[in-house]
Design an enzyme around this catalytic site. Structure first.
Site, short mmCIF file in Angstrom:
data_model
loop_
_atom_site.label_atom_id
_atom_site.label_comp_id
_atom_site.label_asym_id
_atom_site.label_seq_id
_atom_site.Cartn_x
_atom_site.Cartn_y
_atom_site.Cartn_z
N TYR A 169 3.68 9.28 -10.80
CA TYR A 169 2.82 8.40 -9.99
C TYR A 169 2.03 7.44 -10.87
O TYR A 169 1.99 6.23 -10.63
CB TYR A 169 1.88 9.30 -9.17
CG TYR A 169 0.80 8.60 -8.39
CD1 TYR A 169 1.07 7.99 -7.18
CD2 TYR A 169 -0.53 8.60 -8.84
CE1 TYR A 169 0.06 7.38 -6.43
CE2 TYR A 169 -1.55 8.00 -8.11
CZ TYR A 169 -1.24 7.39 -6.91
OH TYR A 169 -2.25 6.80 -6.19
N SER B 61 -4.66 2.63 -8.18
CA SER B 61 -5.42 3.87 -8.28
C SER B 61 -6.13 3.92 -9.62
O SER B 61 -5.74 3.23 -10.56
CB SER B 61 -4.42 5.02 -8.18
OG SER B 61 -5.03 6.25 -8.50
N ASN C 295 0.79 -1.23 0.00
CA ASN C 295 0.00 0.00 0.00
C ASN C 295 0.83 1.29 0.00
O ASN C 295 0.33 2.35 -0.38
CB ASN C 295 -0.92 -0.06 1.24
CG ASN C 295 -1.52 1.28 1.60
OD1 ASN C 295 -2.48 1.72 0.97
ND2 ASN C 295 -0.96 1.94 2.61
N1 LIG Z 1 -5.63 9.02 -0.99
C1 LIG Z 1 -6.02 8.92 -2.26
O1 LIG Z 1 -6.70 9.81 -2.78
C2 LIG Z 1 -5.66 7.72 -3.07
C3 LIG Z 1 -6.26 7.56 -4.32
C4 LIG Z 1 -5.93 6.43 -5.09
C5 LIG Z 1 -5.03 5.52 -4.61
N2 LIG Z 1 -4.45 5.72 -3.39
C6 LIG Z 1 -3.46 4.74 -2.95
O2 LIG Z 1 -3.69 4.35 -1.62
C7 LIG Z 1 -2.45 4.04 -1.00
C8 LIG Z 1 -2.33 4.79 0.32
O3 LIG Z 1 -2.46 6.17 0.08
P1 LIG Z 1 -2.71 7.22 1.26
O4 LIG Z 1 -3.48 8.35 0.70
O5 LIG Z 1 -3.22 6.51 2.45
O6 LIG Z 1 -1.20 7.74 1.48
P2 LIG Z 1 -0.46 8.28 2.80
O7 LIG Z 1 -1.43 8.62 3.88
O8 LIG Z 1 0.45 9.34 2.32
O9 LIG Z 1 0.37 7.02 3.27
C9 LIG Z 1 1.53 6.64 2.60
C10 LIG Z 1 2.26 5.67 3.50
O10 LIG Z 1 3.48 5.27 2.86
C11 LIG Z 1 4.57 5.52 3.73
N3 LIG Z 1 5.75 5.87 2.96
C12 LIG Z 1 6.03 7.03 2.32
N4 LIG Z 1 7.24 6.98 1.74
C13 LIG Z 1 7.75 5.76 2.04
C14 LIG Z 1 8.99 5.11 1.76
N5 LIG Z 1 9.94 5.72 1.06
N6 LIG Z 1 9.18 3.86 2.23
C15 LIG Z 1 8.22 3.24 2.96
N7 LIG Z 1 7.04 3.79 3.25
C16 LIG Z 1 6.81 5.04 2.80
C17 LIG Z 1 4.08 6.65 4.64
O11 LIG Z 1 4.73 6.64 5.90
P3 LIG Z 1 6.13 7.34 6.22
O12 LIG Z 1 6.06 8.72 5.66
O13 LIG Z 1 6.20 7.28 7.70
O14 LIG Z 1 7.16 6.48 5.56
C18 LIG Z 1 2.63 6.27 4.83
O15 LIG Z 1 2.50 5.30 5.83
C19 LIG Z 1 -1.36 4.39 -2.02
O16 LIG Z 1 -0.95 3.23 -2.70
C20 LIG Z 1 -2.06 5.33 -2.95
O17 LIG Z 1 -1.49 5.33 -4.25
C21 LIG Z 1 -4.74 6.78 -2.62
#
Ligand SMILES: NC(=O)c1ccc[n+]([C@@H]2O[C@H](COP(=O)([O-])OP(=O)(O)OC[C@H]3O[C@@H](n4cnc5c(N)ncnc54)[C@H](OP(=O)(O)O)[C@@H]3O)[C@@H](O)[C@H]2O)c1
Ligand SMILES: *[C@@H]1O[C@H](CO)[C@@H](O)[C@H](O)[C@H]1NC(C)=O
Ligand SMILES: *[C@@H]1O[C@H](CO)[C@@H](O)[C@H](O)[C@H]1NC(C)=O
Length: 294
Positions: A183, A170, A119
């Site tokens: 992305y 996504s 994720n």
């Molecule tokens: N939110 C949306 O609108 C949306 C839409 C479509 C798809 N998605 C997908 O849903 C998933 C989660 O998204 P989210 O919105 O929940 O994102 P988020 O809140 O930004 O979470 C991202 C996570 O990844 C970790 N991370 C960031 N850089 C990293 C690295 N270099 N190594 C390891 N971990 C890392 C972050 O923690 P740390 O910073 O502590 O490492 C955090 O736990 C993603 O795959 C995203 O593409 C989200």
């Protein structure tokens, strides 16, 4: 219409109805009780919410991300919510040694693995492509190659458990969108890797399910902060999104669409009326709200 065509249409309708109906709402939270699950990117957003759902369902959970303090708090909450056990391991997914280590830590702690939920995503900008191909390469490492690495490492355990690989992608991994060139590149790559792998599993009778999740705009802090104002459509709730992803994995679905109306329905247009879809998508963007790139 010839008889054959009529019969074909009727047959397709019946099959479609059966297909859509079967497995519908067959989910029970008890399916995850005592299951051994790894969730990446679980220090915030959708990953954090998946950890809480799994905790309530009584799973063994290992979470990872970079920020140790956040992971610690999520684990504490998971224990309170009823997790069978909960652990964390901090590190960055641009490091494939670390990606393997997470899976090995799961093996050491749980002695096996039922579900691998991939994720996490690396940081990227939300703006016109700036020409930085090195950034695309770096994002491919974090968003794709670490997923592949962890899957390879986990496969022996997942074969033993008839387990599940769940990949959070996504809408931007199915349709090209503006302001997310790097992305979107990584999310399309996930579809190529995991959809092909799923076919090989089928061919080889490897009973490990591969679930690709096609997710629309969700109300996580990071997404809302990045996109606010530019994307007109309202953000869907992360809690429900997290639950739908877990359900899809447990039910061994090929793909999960959340929110359905913002993903599956537009995707029906993709191959038949791509330019119409592109125009619909562009209407959803207010370019004047685009922030100056930092
Ligand atoms: N939110 C949306 O609108 C949306 C839409 C479509 C798809 N998605 C997908 O849903 C998933 C989660 O998204 P989210 O919105 O929940 O994102 P988020 O809140 O930004 O979470 C991202 C996570 O990844 C970790 N991370 C960031 N850089 C990293 C690295 N270099 N190594 C390891 N971990 C890392 C972050 O923690 P740390 O910073 O502590 O490492 C955090 O736990 C993603 O795959 C995203 O593409 C989200
Ligand atoms: C990569 O991860 C491994 C395992 O956690 C660690 O020992 C190593 O120091 C990391 N490398 C870098 C460059 O951070
Ligand atoms: C694959 O594994 C699932 C979960 O254990 C099981 O329900 C299903 O029957 C298995 N399928 C085959 C073909 O063995």
């Amino acid at each position: 219409m010839s008889l054959l065509s009529k019969v074909s249409v009727a047959l397709i309708a019946i099959l479609l109805a059966y297909y859509l109906y079967s497995g519908y709402d067959a989910f029970e939270p008890s399916m995850l009780k005592g299951k051994k699950v790894i969730v990446t990117g679980a220090s915030s957003g959708i990953g954090e919410q998946m950890a809480y759902h799994l905790a309530q369902m009584g799973s063994h959970i290992l979470i990872t991300a970079r920020t140790e303090e956040k992971l610690k708090k999520v684990v504490e909450k998971c224990v309170k919510l009823g997790a069978a056990s909960a652990y964390y391991i901090p590190g960055s997914m641009d490091n494939m040694t670390f990606a393997k280590q997470v899976v090995q830590e799961g093996k050491r702690l749980f002695g096996g693995l039922d579900m691998l939920i991939l994720n996490h995503i690396g940081y990227t900008y939300f703006n016109y492509f700036d020409g930085d191909v090195d950034h695309v390469r770096n994002l491919l490492e974090i968003n794709v190659l670490s997923y592949a690495t962890m899957t390879v490492e986990a496969l022996p355990m997942l074969k033993k458990s008839n387990g599940n690989v769940v990949v959070v992608s996504s809408f931007a991994g199915k349709v090209g969108l503006p302001f997310t060139v790097p992305y979107s590149t990584t999310k399309f790559a996930l579809d190529g890797f995991f959809s092909s792998l799923r076919m090989e599993f089928k061919q080889q009778k490897t009973n490990v399910s591969v679930t690709l999740c096609v997710i629309s705009y969700i109300d996580t802090d990071s997404a809302v902060n990045t996109v606010s104002g530019v994307i007109q459509q309202p953000a869907a709730p992360k809690e429900e999104c997290a639950l739908e992803i877990i359900k899809g994995g447990a039910l061994r679905k090929r793909e999960v669409y959340y929110q359905y109306q913002a993903t599956k329905i537009p995707l029906l247009l993709r191959d038949w009326a791509p330019e119409f879809l592109e125009n619909l998508v562009l209407m959803n963007y207010d370019v004047t709200k685009l922030k100056q790139k930092q």
